[in-house]
Design a protein around this motif. Sequence first.
Motif, PDB file in Angstrom:
ATOM      1  N   GLN A  40     -27.099  12.564  -8.853  1.00  0.00           N
ATOM      2  CA  GLN A  40     -26.978  13.812  -7.969  1.00  0.00           C
ATOM      3  C   GLN A  40     -28.667  13.344  -7.298  1.00  0.00           C
ATOM      4  OE1 GLN A  40     -26.307  17.024 -11.269  1.00  0.00           O
ATOM      5  NE2 GLN A  40     -24.355  16.167 -11.435  1.00  0.00           N
ATOM      6  N   ARG A  41     -29.445  13.468  -7.822  1.00  0.00           N
ATOM      7  CA  ARG A  41     -31.200  13.054  -7.689  1.00  0.00           C
ATOM      8  C   ARG A  41     -30.934  12.106  -6.545  1.00  0.00           C
ATOM      9  NH1 ARG A  41     -36.066  15.299  -8.314  1.00  0.00           N
ATOM     10  NH2 ARG A  41     -34.260  16.293 -10.926  1.00  0.00           N
ATOM     11  N   CYS A  42     -30.367  10.861  -6.218  1.00  0.00           N
ATOM     12  CA  CYS A  42     -30.201  10.391  -4.987  1.00  0.00           C
ATOM     13  C   CYS A  42     -29.506  10.618  -3.957  1.00  0.00           C
ATOM     14  CB  CYS A  42     -29.389   8.960  -5.539  1.00  0.00           C
ATOM     15  SG  CYS A  42     -30.039   8.246  -6.709  1.00  0.00           S
ATOM     16  N   GLU A  43     -28.536  11.217  -4.577  1.00  0.00           N
ATOM     17  CA  GLU A  43     -27.915  12.113  -3.419  1.00  0.00           C
ATOM     18  C   GLU A  43     -29.157  12.817  -2.935  1.00  0.00           C
ATOM     19  OE1 GLU A  43     -23.759  14.302  -2.597  1.00  0.00           O
ATOM     20  OE2 GLU A  43     -23.883  13.282  -4.501  1.00  0.00           O
ATOM     21  N   ARG A  44     -29.692  13.722  -3.750  1.00  0.00           N
ATOM     22  CA  ARG A  44     -30.131  15.274  -2.737  1.00  0.00           C
ATOM     23  C   ARG A  44     -31.121  14.321  -1.887  1.00  0.00           C
ATOM     24  NH1 ARG A  44     -29.514  17.128  -7.947  1.00  0.00           N
ATOM     25  NH2 ARG A  44     -31.811  16.693  -8.785  1.00  0.00           N
ATOM     26  N   GLN A  45     -32.033  13.844  -2.736  1.00  0.00           N
ATOM     27  CA  GLN A  45     -33.542  13.053  -2.225  1.00  0.00           C
ATOM     28  C   GLN A  45     -32.567  11.389  -1.072  1.00  0.00           C
ATOM     29  OE1 GLN A  45     -36.004  13.557  -5.726  1.00  0.00           O
ATOM     30  NE2 GLN A  45     -36.700  11.715  -4.456  1.00  0.00           N
ATOM     31  N   GLN A  46     -31.213  11.695  -0.798  1.00  0.00           N
ATOM     32  CA  GLN A  46     -31.022  10.358   0.443  1.00  0.00           C
ATOM     33  C   GLN A  46     -31.729   9.297  -0.042  1.00  0.00           C
ATOM     34  OE1 GLN A  46     -28.623  11.634   3.083  1.00  0.00           O
ATOM     35  NE2 GLN A  46     -27.947  12.718   1.024  1.00  0.00           N
ATOM     36  N   VAL A  47     -31.552   8.582  -1.101  1.00  0.00           N
ATOM     37  CA  VAL A  47     -32.285   7.065  -1.375  1.00  0.00           C
ATOM     38  C   VAL A  47     -31.278   6.979  -1.958  1.00  0.00           C
ATOM     39  CG1 VAL A  47     -35.014   8.457  -1.679  1.00  0.00           C
ATOM     40  CG2 VAL A  47     -33.277   8.017  -3.881  1.00  0.00           C
ATOM     41  N   SER A  48     -31.472   4.902  -2.113  1.00  0.00           N
ATOM     42  CA  SER A  48     -29.735   4.613  -2.626  1.00  0.00           C
ATOM     43  C   SER A  48     -30.613   4.132  -4.135  1.00  0.00           C
ATOM     44  CB  SER A  48     -30.390   3.336  -2.052  1.00  0.00           C
ATOM     45  OG  SER A  48     -29.314   3.042  -0.738  1.00  0.00           O
TER      46      SER A  48
END
Length: 321
Positions: A200-208
Amino acid sequence: MFLQKIKSRESGVVLYGITPPKADTTADRVAEIAHKTIERLSSLDIDALVVYDVQDESARTKEERPFPFLNALDPLVFASEFLGALNVPKIIYRPAGKFSPDELSDWLEQLHDQSFYPVFVGVPAPDFPVKTSLPEAYQIWRKHEATSAIGAVTIPERHKVLQDEDVRILDKMECGVSYFISQCVFDLEYARQVIEDLAQRCERQQVSPPTIIFTLTACGSEKTLQFMEWLGIHVPDALKDDFRKSEDILDKSVNVCLDIASALTSLCIERAIPFGFNIESVAIRKAEIEASVYMARQISEMLKEKGVRKPSAPELVRDQQ
């Protein structure tokens, strides 16, 4: 292949973890242990061998240590001088805070010369005097970034308490860390929460997301179970009861680990988290060592069946014949 898999975020990584022999072991006996290790692991389909740095963590807790602490050989010395015939990359653990920046720089040069890869870990206890912080250690490593990969540790039990493991992971990614090896997993829900929150955090921050490698280990006795808990590994009460009631605690623990591996594989595929497994063998009993080898084979096959691990070259040749 290990480096390529990590840099390309390829799932299905399989590692095997060991501790070096005790420091007072004679040279002949160390060579004998190394020979048996090489013989045992040469037939396994693994991407790298993890060699742990054994630290005395007694100051971390007031609980009595179930087994006495004994110093072990330096993992880099053991890997470089005794395990060279095992033709897989070596991953070497190092408590960065125990060493000065110059010492760490020299150590990293030795690793780089042999195409070994570092995992920096924290100091044995919170009040241990730190000579080099983890961010400083990662910065020293940066000069090798183009031709290396650096790992870190992730602890599901810590996330259960502090709810910030996903933040810690992304902070270390900013420092160059590309894969994380977990503490031993015996609580599936603890590991599941780390994956869900990280995704979820990677999705929010747009990071792989980085590669998460889950450590699994067989538990062969009540004393080993006590030691795992002393180390901070959470074993659910119901599972502890199952172990204690089981006629064969080792067999029961192996099946539990394989079930956890299967469940985490499905979860990581669903959440698009690159992942793998580190099968740990730190016991000296033959039955537990053999159980770890069996687990490594089973998990490797399971990953291939699910399409997330490519067959090795010899297997491809056999399939084509």
